[in-house]
Write an enzyme that holds these catalytic residues in place. Structure first.
Site, short mmCIF file in Angstrom:
data_model
loop_
_atom_site.label_atom_id
_atom_site.label_comp_id
_atom_site.label_asym_id
_atom_site.label_seq_id
_atom_site.Cartn_x
_atom_site.Cartn_y
_atom_site.Cartn_z
N ASP A 10 31.97 38.22 36.75
CA ASP A 10 32.06 38.97 35.57
C ASP A 10 32.57 37.80 34.39
OD1 ASP A 10 33.29 40.34 33.47
OD2 ASP A 10 34.82 41.45 34.64
N TYR A 227 47.16 38.88 38.75
CA TYR A 227 45.86 39.85 38.39
C TYR A 227 45.06 39.19 37.45
CZ TYR A 227 43.27 43.91 37.56
OH TYR A 227 42.02 44.72 37.41
N LYS A 230 39.28 42.73 38.99
CA LYS A 230 39.01 43.09 40.59
C LYS A 230 38.02 41.92 40.94
CE LYS A 230 41.69 45.48 43.22
NZ LYS A 230 42.60 44.84 43.75
P1 13P Z 1 36.96 44.28 36.40
O1 13P Z 1 37.44 43.68 37.52
O2 13P Z 1 35.80 45.04 36.96
O3 13P Z 1 36.86 43.39 35.19
O4 13P Z 1 38.04 45.26 36.02
C1 13P Z 1 39.24 44.91 35.51
C2 13P Z 1 40.34 46.04 35.25
O5 13P Z 1 41.33 45.74 35.02
C3 13P Z 1 39.77 47.27 35.06
O6 13P Z 1 40.93 48.21 34.43
MG MG Z 2 36.16 43.02 33.78
MG MG Z 3 34.01 44.17 37.35
#
Ligand code: 13P
Ligand code: MG
Ligand code: MG
Ligand code: 13P
Length: 374
Positions: A10, A227, A230
């Site tokens: 990402d 964090y 994801k």
């Molecule tokens: P991604 O990992 O797809 O960037 O999503 C992050 C997130 O916090 C979605 O609420």
């Molecule tokens: Mg993202």
């Molecule tokens: Mg993502």
């Protein structure tokens, strides 16, 4: 020996975390075409699921090849620059390190790589997910390769009858183990039923002695210590001729089972199988999505992808996912919609605990629970 590598990251979202900007895809595609022209890759294509870009590549350089990994790293630097130019959200989100050294391990991008000798006909399915974690592949891999109610080939096909071996990673302790199924079926389930920690990394056919499936196992929060978005894993599954048929590989996704992810990566939500044009999770940054791109690999080339969940037979799974999403959403910040503390511990909980440590005081003696002697 051919290597199929999916390397993904990402590097910026359009809008928020919902999708990838077309300009980023154009940049990645032209870089991949260049790499094919100059012979680094045999073939390559670019695909997206949500805000993650996947480079799907064939080559003969093996898994963990420095030149392939460093190429992917460079492509993600380029897509990050495009994301910055357009002011996209979270530009360079998954690039956790400043400099490339050797391979992508621990650097943020995820990758699944599978080395094999191409069969006369080689059907391969590349699964791309957004808004979830690598353990999301545990349930479908179990069903594909160990559950005869999903895969009648385990009963009917003599080449599948001996079963499959599963390699499982313990992501908290950096250990791995092989389970030999069907013998070790119940032991396997004890571990992979806890997908935040135990993740299937590979599956091997016992009678063909071939790797049948490989997944990405990177946990961004474990790398970063906090964090940072994801993991949004990918998976490669080979099909047919002694391996599950394409329909057996896809069948587990007809049940929109619950995965960890969605909003802030901190919620359980149903996993929705979608076509590429629906792979843009926008409701509560979810429901988490999975796309399946099928390839008939031939002479090392990928050929045209087939968008396998672009099929009305998955409409009911999508409808059930929406019903399950409504049900879970009504719990708001309560478990089981919100992840259990043990899983948040590796994300936001650690920071919160440090901040509140001084405000917790011991209970008065009379209110303490008796401690068991055992
Ligand atoms: P991604 O990992 O797809 O960037 O999503 C992050 C997130 O916090 C979605 O609420
Ligand atoms: Mg993202
Ligand atoms: Mg993502
Ligand atoms: P193969 O054994 O040739 O893979 O055929 C199985 C099949 O496709 C049944 O659906």
């Amino acid at each position: 020996m051919l290597t199929l590598s999916i390397i993904k990251a990402d590097t910026g979202g359009h809008v928020g975390h919902s999708a990838v900007h077309p300009a980023m895809l154009a940049t990645a595609s032209s870089r991949v075409s260049d790499a094919v022209d100059r012979g680094l890759l045999i073939d390559g294509t670019v695909a997206a699921c949500g805000d993650d870009v996947s480079l799907i590549m064939t080559h003969e350089r093996g898994a963990d090849a420095e030149e392939v990994h460093s190429f992917a790293w460079d492509v993600f630097q380029s897509t990050t620059r495009v994301a910055r130019q357009h002011g996209l959200y979270g530009a360079g989100q998954d690039l956790l390190s400043d400099a490339f050294s050797g391979n992508l391990r621990g650097m943020g991008p995820g990758y699944a790589e599978l080395e094999f000798t191409e069969r006369p006909s080689e059907p391969v399915i590349c699964f791309l997910a957004d808004k979830t974690e690598p353990g999301a592949w545990n349930l479908p891999l179990y069903k594909m390769f160990a559950d005869p109610f999903n895969t009648p080939g385990l009963v009917i096909d003599s080449k599948m009858h001996d079963g499959f071996r599963f390699e499982v990673y313990d992501l908290h302790e950096d250990k791995h183990i092989w389970f030999d199924c069907p013998t070790d079926l119940y032991e396997l389930l004890m571990y992979i039923g806890a997908p935040a920690r135990y993740v299937i990394h590979q599956v091997e056919s016992k009678s063909l002695a071939e790797v049948a499936a490989a997944t990405s196992t990177q946990r961004l929060s474990l790398i970063a210590g906090k964090y940072v978005g994801k993991d949004d894993p990918v998976m490669i599954v080979r099909a047919q001729s002694g391996l599950p048929a394409v329909g057996e590989v896809l069948e587990p996704f007809a049940f929109p089972y619950t995965v960890a992810g969605a909003m802030r990566g901190s919620h359980h939500a149903p996993f929705m199988p979608v076509s590429q044009h629906q792979a843009h999770p926008s409701r509560f940054d979810g429901p988490p999505r999975v796309v399946a791109l099928g390839f008939q690999v031939h002479e090392g080339r990928l050929g045209q992808p087939r968008d396998l969940f672009d099929d009305p037979s998955f409409d009911e799974a999508r409808r059930q996912a929406n019903v399950a999403m409504d049900y879970l959403r009504r719990h708001g910040p309560f478990e089981p919609h919100r992840l259990p503390l043990a899983d948040l511990e590796y994300t936001t909980m650690t920071q919160l605990e440090a901040r509140l440590a001084d405000r917790w005081e011991p209970l008065p003696t009379a209110d303490r629970q008796p401690v068991s002697a055992a």
